[in-house]
Design a protein around this motif. Sequence first.
Motif, PDB file in Angstrom:
ATOM      1  N   GLY A 132      -4.518   0.203   4.905  1.00  0.00           N
ATOM      2  CA  GLY A 132      -4.695   0.887   3.635  1.00  0.00           C
ATOM      3  C   GLY A 132      -4.980   2.371   3.801  1.00  0.00           C
ATOM      4  N   GLN A 133      -5.797   2.726   4.785  1.00  0.00           N
ATOM      5  CA  GLN A 133      -6.097   4.139   5.010  1.00  0.00           C
ATOM      6  C   GLN A 133      -4.893   4.882   5.566  1.00  0.00           C
ATOM      7  OE1 GLN A 133      -8.768   5.520   3.884  1.00  0.00           O
ATOM      8  NE2 GLN A 133      -9.685   3.565   3.280  1.00  0.00           N
ATOM      9  N   ALA A 134      -4.126   4.235   6.449  1.00  0.00           N
ATOM     10  CA  ALA A 134      -2.909   4.867   6.951  1.00  0.00           C
ATOM     11  C   ALA A 134      -1.932   5.132   5.808  1.00  0.00           C
ATOM     12  CB  ALA A 134      -2.259   3.980   8.014  1.00  0.00           C
ATOM     13  N   ALA A 135      -1.849   4.178   4.888  1.00  0.00           N
ATOM     14  CA  ALA A 135      -1.002   4.382   3.715  1.00  0.00           C
ATOM     15  C   ALA A 135      -1.522   5.531   2.864  1.00  0.00           C
ATOM     16  CB  ALA A 135      -0.940   3.099   2.893  1.00  0.00           C
ATOM     17  N   GLY A 136      -2.863   5.651   2.778  1.00  0.00           N
ATOM     18  CA  GLY A 136      -3.438   6.747   2.010  1.00  0.00           C
ATOM     19  C   GLY A 136      -3.126   8.106   2.603  1.00  0.00           C
ATOM     20  N   ILE A 137      -2.902   8.167   3.914  1.00  0.00           N
ATOM     21  CA  ILE A 137      -2.572   9.430   4.575  1.00  0.00           C
ATOM     22  C   ILE A 137      -1.073   9.705   4.525  1.00  0.00           C
ATOM     23  CG2 ILE A 137      -2.637  10.684   6.767  1.00  0.00           C
ATOM     24  CD1 ILE A 137      -5.113   8.946   7.481  1.00  0.00           C
ATOM     25  N   LEU A 138      -0.272   8.706   4.900  1.00  0.00           N
ATOM     26  CA  LEU A 138       1.166   8.903   5.051  1.00  0.00           C
ATOM     27  C   LEU A 138       1.956   8.600   3.783  1.00  0.00           C
ATOM     28  CD1 LEU A 138       1.604   7.254   8.575  1.00  0.00           C
ATOM     29  CD2 LEU A 138       1.308   9.681   8.034  1.00  0.00           C
ATOM     30  N   GLY A 139       1.433   7.701   2.929  1.00  0.00           N
ATOM     31  CA  GLY A 139       2.175   7.316   1.733  1.00  0.00           C
ATOM     32  C   GLY A 139       2.487   8.470   0.807  1.00  0.00           C
ATOM     33  N   PRO A 140       1.492   9.319   0.451  1.00  0.00           N
ATOM     34  CA  PRO A 140       1.805  10.460  -0.402  1.00  0.00           C
ATOM     35  C   PRO A 140       2.802  11.427   0.221  1.00  0.00           C
ATOM     36  CG  PRO A 140      -0.554  10.038  -0.384  1.00  0.00           C
ATOM     37  CD  PRO A 140       0.044   9.166   0.680  1.00  0.00           C
ATOM     38  N   ILE A 141       2.741  11.574   1.549  1.00  0.00           N
ATOM     39  CA  ILE A 141       3.706  12.455   2.213  1.00  0.00           C
ATOM     40  C   ILE A 141       5.110  11.885   2.080  1.00  0.00           C
ATOM     41  CG2 ILE A 141       4.395  13.439   4.432  1.00  0.00           C
ATOM     42  CD1 ILE A 141       1.446  13.390   5.229  1.00  0.00           C
ATOM     43  N   LEU A 142       5.243  10.583   2.365  1.00  0.00           N
ATOM     44  CA  LEU A 142       6.545   9.932   2.239  1.00  0.00           C
ATOM     45  C   LEU A 142       7.065  10.012   0.809  1.00  0.00           C
ATOM     46  CD1 LEU A 142       8.802   8.095   3.383  1.00  0.00           C
ATOM     47  CD2 LEU A 142       7.350   6.127   2.808  1.00  0.00           C
ATOM     48  N   GLY A 143       6.195   9.706  -0.168  1.00  0.00           N
ATOM     49  CA  GLY A 143       6.613   9.776  -1.556  1.00  0.00           C
ATOM     50  C   GLY A 143       7.005  11.177  -1.970  1.00  0.00           C
ATOM     51  N   GLY A 144       6.234  12.168  -1.523  1.00  0.00           N
ATOM     52  CA  GLY A 144       6.540  13.550  -1.873  1.00  0.00           C
ATOM     53  C   GLY A 144       7.858  14.028  -1.290  1.00  0.00           C
ATOM     54  N   VAL A 145       8.145  13.641  -0.038  1.00  0.00           N
ATOM     55  CA  VAL A 145       9.411  14.054   0.599  1.00  0.00           C
ATOM     56  C   VAL A 145      10.600  13.430  -0.116  1.00  0.00           C
ATOM     57  CG1 VAL A 145      10.789  13.844   2.700  1.00  0.00           C
ATOM     58  CG2 VAL A 145       8.383  14.510   2.851  1.00  0.00           C
ATOM     59  N   SER A 196       0.827  -1.208   0.000  1.00  0.00           N
ATOM     60  CA  SER A 196       0.000   0.000   0.000  1.00  0.00           C
ATOM     61  C   SER A 196       0.859   1.255   0.000  1.00  0.00           C
ATOM     62  CB  SER A 196      -0.940   0.002   1.214  1.00  0.00           C
ATOM     63  OG  SER A 196      -1.865  -1.061   1.154  1.00  0.00           O
ATOM     64  N   PHE A 197       1.894   1.283   0.840  1.00  0.00           N
ATOM     65  CA  PHE A 197       2.788   2.445   0.865  1.00  0.00           C
ATOM     66  C   PHE A 197       3.518   2.593  -0.471  1.00  0.00           C
ATOM     67  CE2 PHE A 197       2.149   2.483   5.425  1.00  0.00           C
ATOM     68  CZ  PHE A 197       2.270   3.838   5.735  1.00  0.00           C
ATOM     69  N   ALA A 198       3.916   1.471  -1.067  1.00  0.00           N
ATOM     70  CA  ALA A 198       4.575   1.528  -2.372  1.00  0.00           C
ATOM     71  C   ALA A 198       3.639   2.112  -3.429  1.00  0.00           C
ATOM     72  CB  ALA A 198       5.033   0.129  -2.785  1.00  0.00           C
ATOM     73  N   GLY A 199       2.384   1.663  -3.431  1.00  0.00           N
ATOM     74  CA  GLY A 199       1.427   2.166  -4.403  1.00  0.00           C
ATOM     75  C   GLY A 199       1.150   3.648  -4.245  1.00  0.00           C
ATOM     76  N   GLN A 200       1.066   4.129  -3.000  1.00  0.00           N
ATOM     77  CA  GLN A 200       0.813   5.544  -2.761  1.00  0.00           C
ATOM     78  C   GLN A 200       2.013   6.400  -3.173  1.00  0.00           C
ATOM     79  OE1 GLN A 200      -1.945   7.028  -1.903  1.00  0.00           O
ATOM     80  NE2 GLN A 200      -3.139   5.161  -1.606  1.00  0.00           N
TER      81      GLN A 200
END
Length: 424
Positions: free
Chosen positions: A156-169, A30-34
């Motif tokens: 999945g929802q945690a990834a939806g919140i934190l994943g884009p932040i991690l990817g953006g950073v 999920s984190f990878a996908g986000q």
Amino acid sequence: MTPPTASPDAFAALRFADFQRLIASSASASFAGQAFSVVIGYQVYQLTGSALALGLLGLATALPTLSLALLGGHYADRLDRRRILLVTRALLVLSGLAFAVLSLSGSATSVVLLFALVILMGFARGFGDPASSAFETRIVPPGAYVNASAWLGSVGQAAGILGPILGGVILAQFGASSTYLLMAALYGVSWLALWRIPRIPPAAPAGRDGVRASIGAGLRFVVRDQVLFGSMALDLLAVLFGGAIALLPIFATDLLAVGPSGLGVLLAAPSVGALVVMLWMTRFPPLRHTGRWLVLSVALFGVAMIVFAVSRVFWLSWLALAFSGAFDGVNMLIRRAIVRTRTPDDMRGRVGAVSLVFIGTSNEIGALESGVASHFLGVVRATVFGGLVTLAIAAGAGWRWQELTAWELEQEYKRHATSEAQPA
């Protein structure tokens, strides 16, 4: 309406070692996908400067998955589901590495290859997602299905919140190639976690029907079950007409005047609401009057979207979106419980594929419906109209699918317990 019955063990699913491995695999994927969704959109726009290219990117992402889902469901009921997942996750690892190598060139000529890799990932998901939904039910007993779904949904929802932040950073600090390497590494962790789960043989021997007959049997099974079909159709129609995520940039810019940062906060709101309700339902699953809770959650989703449409105060708009996510989370968990408890093991792949098509169709076509309706009605009236239609859909579902509204998860669990207690 009676409140949800308390579950004696909020960590029931997590007490199974194989489910711990499964949730680790799901979290990593999920984190990878986000992270991927952030970097691919940014990179394509940087290379092309075209809004049309972003639209085509969404099409390239969704169409392969949806077009292969039914075929993937067929093979998920015929082959080793764990092996399918290992192969498709390995393809995602290789795709991440290929994206990283390709991104080093920085040439606009690589856009075609980027799209080709996106399509390849869509094929992998088209085969992998039905096997994944079918595989989950072999890890925990029926009495822990909702608890397992709540934990997987929370991840999945945690990834939806934190994943884009991690990817953006990572993208801002180290560039696209490093972000793709992170994606590949996360998919690698997901593969390793799956590999540690022992092979689980099918509960029934593989069927001998041809592909077309097999897929047709799965479709007929869903259509003939009022509870299954009603829950899927209700979700499809509610998201198709009631969802307004595609319109959030207009609300953030023209109506709330909060700019890009406010838009990001608004986009996270539904995931925050869904995460809270999913964690709540690990302890308090809706065992009684479950079908009524499903229909009510859809109606309240429509109310939340109406409030969001008329609000001109940022905090109220955010709360309305958060509540819409919470009600959608209730809908999702109950629908997943229906699919898992009412589907025999040898049909899980095909039924999961049908559910995937319903969900994917509602999201993609729903974005189109929102854009067309707002073009003719204006963004506020279109969103209010969508909320009112969602209320009408919930009322119609309560009248049309009475077997769905009468369905109770507690009774389903008792039925499973009785069938398991009977001698073979």
